[in-house]
Design an enzyme around this catalytic site. Structure first.
Site, mmCIF file in Angstrom:
data_model
loop_
_atom_site.group_PDB
_atom_site.id
_atom_site.type_symbol
_atom_site.label_atom_id
_atom_site.label_comp_id
_atom_site.label_asym_id
_atom_site.label_seq_id
_atom_site.Cartn_x
_atom_site.Cartn_y
_atom_site.Cartn_z
ATOM 1 N N TYR A 1 -37.512 28.806 -15.661
ATOM 2 C CA TYR A 1 -36.265 28.287 -16.235
ATOM 3 C C TYR A 1 -35.659 27.221 -15.329
ATOM 4 C CZ TYR A 1 -31.464 28.293 -18.027
ATOM 5 O OH TYR A 1 -30.237 27.924 -18.528
ATOM 6 N N GLY B 1 -30.977 24.331 -31.521
ATOM 7 C CA GLY B 1 -30.496 25.660 -31.171
ATOM 8 C C GLY B 1 -29.028 25.853 -31.492
ATOM 9 N N ASN C 1 -27.561 27.563 -33.802
ATOM 10 C CA ASN C 1 -27.201 28.715 -34.634
ATOM 11 C C ASN C 1 -26.503 29.832 -33.854
ATOM 12 O OD1 ASN C 1 -29.992 29.028 -33.510
ATOM 13 N ND2 ASN C 1 -29.766 31.081 -34.344
ATOM 14 N N SER C 2 -26.386 29.681 -32.525
ATOM 15 C CA SER C 2 -25.715 30.721 -31.740
ATOM 16 C C SER C 2 -25.182 30.126 -30.443
ATOM 17 C CB SER C 2 -26.684 31.878 -31.428
ATOM 18 O OG SER C 2 -27.747 31.414 -30.614
ATOM 19 N N GLY C 3 -24.358 30.895 -29.726
ATOM 20 C CA GLY C 3 -23.882 30.516 -28.406
ATOM 21 C C GLY C 3 -23.136 29.202 -28.369
ATOM 22 N N ILE C 4 -23.331 28.471 -27.288
ATOM 23 C CA ILE C 4 -22.596 27.215 -27.134
ATOM 24 C C ILE C 4 -23.068 26.165 -28.128
ATOM 25 C CG2 ILE C 4 -22.010 27.616 -24.715
ATOM 26 C CD1 ILE C 4 -24.245 25.648 -23.961
ATOM 27 N N GLY C 5 -24.313 26.278 -28.582
ATOM 28 C CA GLY C 5 -24.778 25.350 -29.605
ATOM 29 C C GLY C 5 -23.996 25.504 -30.892
#
Length: 414
Positions: A292, A130, A132-136
């Site tokens: 979640y 993951g 490709n966006s956010g904290i990743g």
């Protein structure tokens, strides 16, 4: 442009023999020899004006720096990442005495790039799910800007390739690439691990980052609730498939991104076993936030058991909470969550701050060989009582093995 460097020392250090007299500055040649320039006397010399010692800068320039020559023929140093130029050799800022035995303390305001400052990871391979966006993406960017070979394992290859291109635009020498890996498909995870192993690459840092949150009830092609499979079971199979690579690359680290929300649920049935009916419920019993929370509890239990099994082989694992009230794209499927996060945005962490704890657990020298822990704001803290329970971790592991084995015809147990 910075035209020199005067040593800044604390009040306790003003009598140090290494301190330069007024009017002197330290510079270095192209091959790293340090020399001293006196502005008052308009002269240069190789020897320190007080100690008479000669010095040479050790090692390569930090990643992102290059040597150039100005119009007068004098050596200058260009920091492409921060877009600045200086006459001061950046290697002089990272002397042994500055870092030895006293690890810097970080906190919730620390950015990932601060933790990596001055370090070169050009001999490391980092895999991020993951990414490709956010904290990743910020985790990937931080490692790539410090020389690591970064692989983004993502279900959307187009978005991952665009993310890799963005990082390469920022630093032309960045080594970032995208590979297809859909955690909602155990078949896709197996294909990814086989492709990875076929490349004969090592793997020094594996970041299990990908997650989904607040999405409607959906069964994967494997017949399991998607939040549980994407957040936990897909990562479980990924690590199993790459176990041999991690062991050959030791010392290696696995960082599992979880959440403080793990505290608000449990996974056990009346026999104190992890209950599949709770992890992969029927549609009428499904609540997205509870799914979640349960998946995030799985993350910590998985990390702990993984560390117990693989630490004798030089592979350690820790779980991290990235930050309080941090909006990322995983919340986009629920309008109420999007609205709440927009109200809270002034109090949230930046993505760079959110990536800091992941990066800290991936590289901190003081954590070498240590694992089975939970970190928040770059500090170790205690997770929930159930997250600390070894029997719950063992029960989840056994269930996970059974689920992937039923859908694969058998796997090797760690």
């Amino acid at each position: 442009m910075r035209r020199g460097h005067s040593h800044q020392r604390s009040m306790d250090d003003t009598d140090s023999e290494d301190e330069l007299p007024p009017g002197w500055e330290e510079r270095s040649t192209k091959d790293g020899w340090v020399y001293y320039a006196s502005h008052d006397e308009m002269k240069t010399q190789w020897e320190h004006p007080k100690t008479g010692k000669k010095k040479r800068c050790a090692g390569d320039l930090p990643y992102g720096w290059e040597q150039e020559t100005d119009e007068k023929g004098q050596m200058i140093y260009v920091d492409h990442i921060n877009k600045r130029t200086t006459y001061f050799d950046p290697r002089q800022a990272f002397t042994v005495e500055d870092v030895v035995l006293k690890p810097k303390r970080y906190d919730g305001n620390t950015a990932a790039l601060e933790i990596l400052q001055g370090r070169d990871f050009s001999d490391k391979v980092v895999l991020i799910t993951g990414g490709n966006s956010g904290i990743g993406l910020e985790t990937a960017r931080s490692f790539a800007l410090h020389g690591a070979h970064v692989i983004l394992a993502c279900r959307n290859l187009s978005r991952a390739s665009k993310a890799a291109s963005l990082i390469q635009q920022e630093w032309h020498k960045a080594r970032v690439e995208a590979m297809m890996c859909d955690l909602a498909s155990l078949r896709s995870v197996r294909e990814f691990t086989e492709s990875y192993k076929a490349r004969k690459l090592p793997l020094h840092i594996l970041v299990c980052n990908a997650a989904v949150c607040t999405q409607p009830w959906i069964l994967t092609e494997d017949g399991l609730e998607s939040t549980f499979q994407i957040c936990h079971l897909g990562h479980f199979l990924l690590v199993q498939g790459l176990e041999d690579v991690l062991r050959r690359s030791a010392p290696a680290r696995v960082v599992v991104v979880t959440s403080e929300s793990h505290r608000f649920t449990d996974l056990l049935d009346s026999c104190a076993k992890v209950d599949l009916a709770l992890l992969s419920p029927q549609k009428k019993e499904y609540w997205s936030m509870l799914a979640y929370n349960r998946a995030k509890l799985c993350n910590i239990l998985f990390s702990n058991e993984l560390h117990r099994r693989l630490s004798p082989h030089g592979v350690t694992a820790n779980a991290v909470h990235p930050g309080n009230m941090m909006y990322t794209s995983i919340h986009r499927s629920w309008w109420l969550m999007t609205f709440l996060f927009s109200l809270a945005r002034p109090f949230t962490k930046s993505m760079q701050q959110g990536a800091a704890t992941t990066v800290y657990c991936a590289v901190a020298p003081e954590l070498e060989g240590l694992g089975g822990m939970y970190f928040n704001n770059c500090f170790r803290c205690l997770p929930s009582a159930q997250a600390q329970d070894p029997s719950s971790a063992g029960s989840l592991w056994e269930l996970s093995e059974r689920l992937v084995a039923e859908r694969s015809g058998g796997i090797q147990a760690l």
